[in-house]
Write an enzyme that holds these catalytic residues in place. Structure first.
Site, PDB file in Angstrom:
ATOM      1  N   ASN A   1       2.227   1.492   4.452  1.00  0.00           N
ATOM      2  CA  ASN A   1       2.428   0.239   5.181  1.00  0.00           C
ATOM      3  C   ASN A   1       2.055   0.358   6.659  1.00  0.00           C
ATOM      4  O   ASN A   1       2.676  -0.245   7.520  1.00  0.00           O
ATOM      5  CB  ASN A   1       3.871  -0.255   5.020  1.00  0.00           C
ATOM      6  CG  ASN A   1       4.090  -1.709   5.428  1.00  0.00           C
ATOM      7  OD1 ASN A   1       5.166  -2.063   5.886  1.00  0.00           O
ATOM      8  ND2 ASN A   1       3.104  -2.562   5.275  1.00  0.00           N
TER       9      ASN A   1
ATOM     10  N   CYS B   1      -1.704   0.804   7.314  1.00  0.00           N
ATOM     11  CA  CYS B   1      -3.146   0.527   7.382  1.00  0.00           C
ATOM     12  C   CYS B   1      -3.515  -0.714   6.568  1.00  0.00           C
ATOM     13  O   CYS B   1      -3.742  -1.779   7.124  1.00  0.00           O
ATOM     14  CB  CYS B   1      -3.967   1.721   6.876  1.00  0.00           C
ATOM     15  SG  CYS B   1      -3.822   3.220   7.867  1.00  0.00           S
ATOM     16  N   ARG B   2      -3.568  -0.554   5.257  1.00  0.00           N
ATOM     17  CA  ARG B   2      -4.100  -1.610   4.396  1.00  0.00           C
ATOM     18  C   ARG B   2      -3.182  -2.818   4.258  1.00  0.00           C
ATOM     19  O   ARG B   2      -3.628  -3.957   4.445  1.00  0.00           O
ATOM     20  CB  ARG B   2      -4.424  -1.043   3.012  1.00  0.00           C
ATOM     21  CG  ARG B   2      -5.525   0.003   3.051  1.00  0.00           C
ATOM     22  CD  ARG B   2      -5.700   0.682   1.725  1.00  0.00           C
ATOM     23  NE  ARG B   2      -4.546   1.532   1.436  1.00  0.00           N
ATOM     24  CZ  ARG B   2      -4.346   2.156   0.283  1.00  0.00           C
ATOM     25  NH1 ARG B   2      -5.204   2.014  -0.707  1.00  0.00           N
ATOM     26  NH2 ARG B   2      -3.288   2.918   0.111  1.00  0.00           N
ATOM     27  N   SER B   3      -1.921  -2.606   3.910  1.00  0.00           N
ATOM     28  CA  SER B   3      -1.067  -3.773   3.674  1.00  0.00           C
ATOM     29  C   SER B   3      -0.745  -4.561   4.949  1.00  0.00           C
ATOM     30  O   SER B   3      -0.738  -5.796   4.895  1.00  0.00           O
ATOM     31  CB  SER B   3       0.200  -3.418   2.886  1.00  0.00           C
ATOM     32  OG  SER B   3       0.955  -2.425   3.517  1.00  0.00           O
TER      33      SER B   3
ATOM     34  N   CYS C   1       0.865  -1.181   0.000  1.00  0.00           N
ATOM     35  CA  CYS C   1       0.000   0.000   0.000  1.00  0.00           C
ATOM     36  C   CYS C   1       0.899   1.228   0.000  1.00  0.00           C
ATOM     37  O   CYS C   1       2.070   1.139  -0.370  1.00  0.00           O
ATOM     38  CB  CYS C   1      -0.995  -0.012   1.158  1.00  0.00           C
ATOM     39  SG  CYS C   1      -0.313   0.237   2.813  1.00  0.00           S
TER      40      CYS C   1
ATOM     41  N   ASP D   1      -8.162   3.706   1.077  1.00  0.00           N
ATOM     42  CA  ASP D   1      -7.273   4.053   2.185  1.00  0.00           C
ATOM     43  C   ASP D   1      -8.113   4.638   3.323  1.00  0.00           C
ATOM     44  O   ASP D   1      -8.726   5.690   3.170  1.00  0.00           O
ATOM     45  CB  ASP D   1      -6.240   5.072   1.717  1.00  0.00           C
ATOM     46  CG  ASP D   1      -5.134   5.299   2.730  1.00  0.00           C
ATOM     47  OD1 ASP D   1      -5.294   4.910   3.913  1.00  0.00           O
ATOM     48  OD2 ASP D   1      -4.092   5.858   2.337  1.00  0.00           O
TER      49      ASP D   1
END
Length: 161
Positions: free
Chosen positions: A16, A18-20, A13, A129
């Site tokens: 690195n 939140c999402r990944s 993401c 995001d």
């Protein structure tokens, strides 16, 4: 321990945090439930370097924990060109991440990056995001990730067969 070479999966993401890392944690759980920890290695990173060494966002940690997933020990790292040679599957969270990683891929080759949600059935192709939003955004991200993780595992099982 499996005798075959593990399949290495990388989630990417922007920062690195939140999402990944959420995808890394959720997919680790999916892989563990399937008993395939020895066959699938998982990591995450971000295209930007602002958060290198930092733990995931507290909201991401809290929402993952509510689902029984602990991502608090993960630390952000930045994507590097060598990742395209090291990882067998490189999954990005949105079109901008895809463009950024593809720019590197065009120069160095290796594993071609793809959108993570291509492995799910969501009409969305991007994991939004949640950083600037509220807790609901983190919950929605986990839902998208969980569903795509099942599709990803099914595809990897085909490769392992």
């Amino acid at each position: 321990m499996s005798a075959r070479k593990p399949i290495n999966v990388l989630f990417v993401c922007l920062g690195n945090i939140c999402r990944s890392p959420s995808a890394e944690g959720v997919f680790r759980e999916v892989v563990a439930r399937a008993g395939l920890e020895a066959d699938i290695q998982i990591d995450s990173c971000g295209t930007g370097g602002w958060h290198v060494g930092k733990a995931p966002d507290k909201r991401a940690v809290a929402k993952a924990r509510q689902r029984g997933i602990d991502i608090s020990g993960l630390r952000a790292r930045q994507f590097r060109a060598a990742d395209l040679a090291q990882f067998d599957v490189v999954l990005v969270m949105d079109r901008q991440n895809l463009a950024d990683v593809r720019d590197v891929w065009r120069q160095v080759g290796g594993t071609e990056p793809e959108l993570f949600l291509a492995y799910g059935s969501s009409p969305n192709d991007e994991v939004p995001d949640p950083y600037y939003g509220g807790d609901d955004g983190f919950e929605a991200v986990l839902d998208l990730i969980a569903e795509a993780s099942e599709g990803l595992l099914a595809r990897i099982r085909e490769r392992l067969a």
